[in-house]
Design a protein around this motif. Structure first.
Motif, short mmCIF file in Angstrom:
data_model
loop_
_atom_site.label_atom_id
_atom_site.label_comp_id
_atom_site.label_asym_id
_atom_site.label_seq_id
_atom_site.Cartn_x
_atom_site.Cartn_y
_atom_site.Cartn_z
N PRO A 20 0.76 -1.29 -0.12
CA PRO A 20 -0.17 -0.06 0.10
C PRO A 20 1.16 1.10 0.21
CG PRO A 20 0.20 -0.83 2.07
CD PRO A 20 0.90 -1.57 1.10
N ARG A 21 1.63 1.30 0.64
CA ARG A 21 2.72 2.29 0.89
C ARG A 21 3.40 2.54 -0.91
NH1 ARG A 21 5.69 3.70 6.30
NH2 ARG A 21 4.02 2.32 7.84
N TRP A 124 15.64 -2.71 -13.66
CA TRP A 124 14.14 -1.82 -12.61
C TRP A 124 14.42 -3.14 -11.45
CZ3 TRP A 124 10.97 1.56 -12.65
CH2 TRP A 124 9.38 1.53 -11.83
N ARG A 127 12.61 -0.62 -7.04
CA ARG A 127 12.52 1.06 -5.90
C ARG A 127 12.33 1.91 -7.25
NH1 ARG A 127 15.27 0.38 -0.83
NH2 ARG A 127 13.98 -1.58 -0.04
N GLU A 128 13.28 1.96 -8.13
CA GLU A 128 12.82 3.04 -9.28
C GLU A 128 11.63 3.81 -9.16
OE1 GLU A 128 13.86 0.08 -9.78
OE2 GLU A 128 16.00 0.53 -10.23
N ASP A 132 9.93 8.34 -13.92
CA ASP A 132 11.37 8.25 -14.43
C ASP A 132 11.18 7.27 -16.12
OD1 ASP A 132 12.87 9.93 -12.70
OD2 ASP A 132 13.80 7.76 -11.99
N GLU B 254 4.69 -3.21 8.41
CA GLU B 254 4.18 -3.21 6.95
C GLU B 254 6.15 -2.13 7.02
OE1 GLU B 254 2.58 -0.43 3.60
OE2 GLU B 254 1.66 -1.45 5.16
N ILE B 318 17.62 5.62 -14.05
CA ILE B 318 16.41 5.15 -14.38
C ILE B 318 16.23 5.95 -15.77
CG2 ILE B 318 14.37 5.94 -14.33
CD1 ILE B 318 13.94 2.39 -14.11
N LYS B 319 15.95 7.40 -16.08
CA LYS B 319 15.76 8.23 -16.42
C LYS B 319 16.86 8.20 -17.40
CE LYS B 319 16.59 12.29 -14.85
NZ LYS B 319 16.15 13.13 -13.64
#
Lengths: 194, 324
Positions: A20-21, A124, A127-128, A132, B254, B318-319
């Motif tokens: 959910p986060r 990938w 965490r990205e 982006d 969590e 990543i971009k």
């Protein structure tokens, strides 16, 4: 039969129930950066809408709209239930690449008409930011216009989010011969075939 | 400084001073000996982290269990007022034996408070937030070797087996000498985690039992622990003896899982940096996990970093990643 019934009675768990986060983070980041994208919680979830035509930090080149029109890329970004470990797919809706351009490395389009924005899956890690990827998609739309105008004959390896090597084309209006079959290669440093 | 030396140094900041540990043990033993002299007491033993040698500094309290003779207290062990009666009984005995004003064995206890499972005995000013206390718990030994302990708030007696965890930790320590020290390190690390509420130290200890390997060096063991714990914590952390249920039902699983994942990521990078010969980079990554008390050299300038940092710890945004 009992086993079959038990299996079919299971309720699938959506990725956002487990993360959910991450959903909250994506919603915050994407709506802040791309307010025209709308979240739809069907299946694994999608974002659909139009990107700004120039969402990059450097100034918009003077004649960009002569090349691309005034609208940015219309797209649908589809999550997979394995998200965030698997990157979302981005499917361009307008402009939509032609089937002949699918699977074409130089067009950066995969066989399912989604954009090939990461050459290596390992890039990938989960965490990205999806932002982006959307930025890369906005860059793809501009390179697509240059490809269609036959100014370049293959897209750049890393995209143009923070690379201005193609900006000089966009700083001037397309010449008549750029609507034909002329193919001028970019002259910026570091250009490589992808 | 090498990786092992850095862990040794950091361990010193986590471990309690030997003299203070010795004092805590002496105080605990004073209670055990005094109460064992009572005619209705069959045995006494220490419980809690001090008994498992996994205590964190500073030691503010110790726990002991007094096993009473059920025949001397026929009403104990069944639901009802006997739970509170047992705690009151301890309080009377402690005051008679050890109170500051008129203890017959010693004069160390300044104040006592009834808590849910134990009597908290203050050896310092109760208003001092760092007052040293001894928690004394009553228990009845069951036929299967487990205990029944009073629960004042619910007026009942509940099963427990603190000796099981003591034995488990001791066994792990026998198999791998870094186990107890690293449990203390992890207990310290939990204070840096941003969660709703808090994380009980016992949660970390039980997770260590489940997820810490019993071989290898500390760096690789921690990498494995963080990775495994990130997954395991989603199942909740339960009493390893199988008697007391979930240790902390309100645990923010969590956020703790996210913290474990982040630490696992950094630990993985640290191990990779060390393997690539970049000891300084590895130490800085461990420092990122454990804080400034973990010794690490200052980061080199940009030019040096570009030459020495392995590709793994300098990911490309990543971009700008290759596409198509």
């Amino acid at each position: 039969m009992t086993t079959h019934h038990q299996r079919s009675a299971r309720t699938p768990i959506a990725w956002w129930e487990c993360e959910p986060r991450r959903l909250h983070r994506d919603q915050e980041e994407i709506t802040t950066r791309f307010p025209d994208l709308a979240w739809q919680q069907d299946g694994a979830g999608t974002w659909e809408g139009r990107l700004p035509r120039w969402p990059f930090h450097r100034p918009e080149p003077a004649h960009l709209t002569d090349w691309t029109g005034h609208e940015g890329l219309l797209l649908r970004m589809e999550y997979h239930q394995a998200y965030p470990m698997v990157a979302p797919r981005i499917i361009p809706l307008a402009p939509r690449p032609e089937p002949l351009e699918w699977t074409q490395h130089r067009w950066h389009v995969s066989g399912d008409a989604s954009l090939c924005l990461l050459r290596e899956d390992a890039v990938w890690t989960g965490r990205e930011s999806a932002v982006d990827l959307l930025l890369k998609a906005a860059g793809w739309r501009i390179e697509y216009a240059l490809m269609k105008h036959h100014v370049i004959d293959e897209m750049t390896a890393n995209g143009i989010v923070s690379d201005d090597r193609l900006d000089h084309f966009l700083a001037r209006p397309p010449s008549p011969d750029e609507s034909g079959h002329h193919a001028a290669r970019p002259t910026g440093p570091g250009e490589s075939a992808c | 400084m090498g990786i092992d030396d850095a862990f040794n140094d950091y361990q010193k900041t986590v471990n309690e001073d030997l003299d203070k540990t010795k004092l805590a043990r002496e105080r605990r033993d004073l209670f055990k000996t005094a109460l064992l002299s009572e005619p209705d007491v069959l045995e006494t033993f220490g419980s809690g982290s001090l008994s498992r040698s996994t205590q964190l500094r500073p030691i503010h309290d110790v726990d002991i269990v007094i096993v009473y003779d059920g025949d001397a207290h026929p009403g104990w062990g069944v639901s009802g007022p006997s739970a509170e009666e047992a705690l009151e009984h301890i309080r009377t005995q402690v005051n008679r034996l050890l109170s500051q004003s008129n203890g017959t064995r010693d004069n160390v206890v300044r104040h006592t408070l009834l808590r849910n499972h134990a009597v908290k005995c203050f050896l310092d000013d109760p208003d001092d937030p760092e007052a040293f206390t001894v928690d004394v718990m009553a228990a009845l030994r069951q036929a299967d070797g487990t205990l029944l302990i009073p629960e004042q708030l619910n007026t009942r007696w509940v099963p427990a087996n603190p000796e099981y965890l003591i034995d488990q930790v001791a066994e792990r320590q026998r198999g791998w000498p870094h186990f107890r020290p690293l449990v203390r390190v992890l207990k310290q690390w939990r204070h840096t985690v941003h969660v709703e509420g808090r994380i009980k130290s016992l949660v970390m200890e039980v997770l260590a039992l489940h997820c810490m390997p019993d071989f290898g060096n500390r760096a690789t063991a921690l990498k494995t622990f963080f990775t495994a714990a990130a997954d395991r914590v989603h199942e909740g952390v339960w009493d390893p003896a199988g008697l007391c249920g979930e240790i902390q039902p309100d645990l923010d699983r969590e956020a703790l899982a996210a913290a474990f994942t982040e630490a696992a990521d950094l630990a993985d990078q640290a191990c990779a940096a060390a393997a690539a010969g970049d000891t300084g980079g590895a130490l800085r990554l461990w420092q990122k996990i454990f804080g400034d008390d973990f010794p690490a050299p200052a980061a080199p300038g940009k030019t040096a970093a570009a030459i020495t940092a392995p590709a793994l710890i300098t990911p490309r945004p990543i971009k700008d990643a290759p596409q198509g």
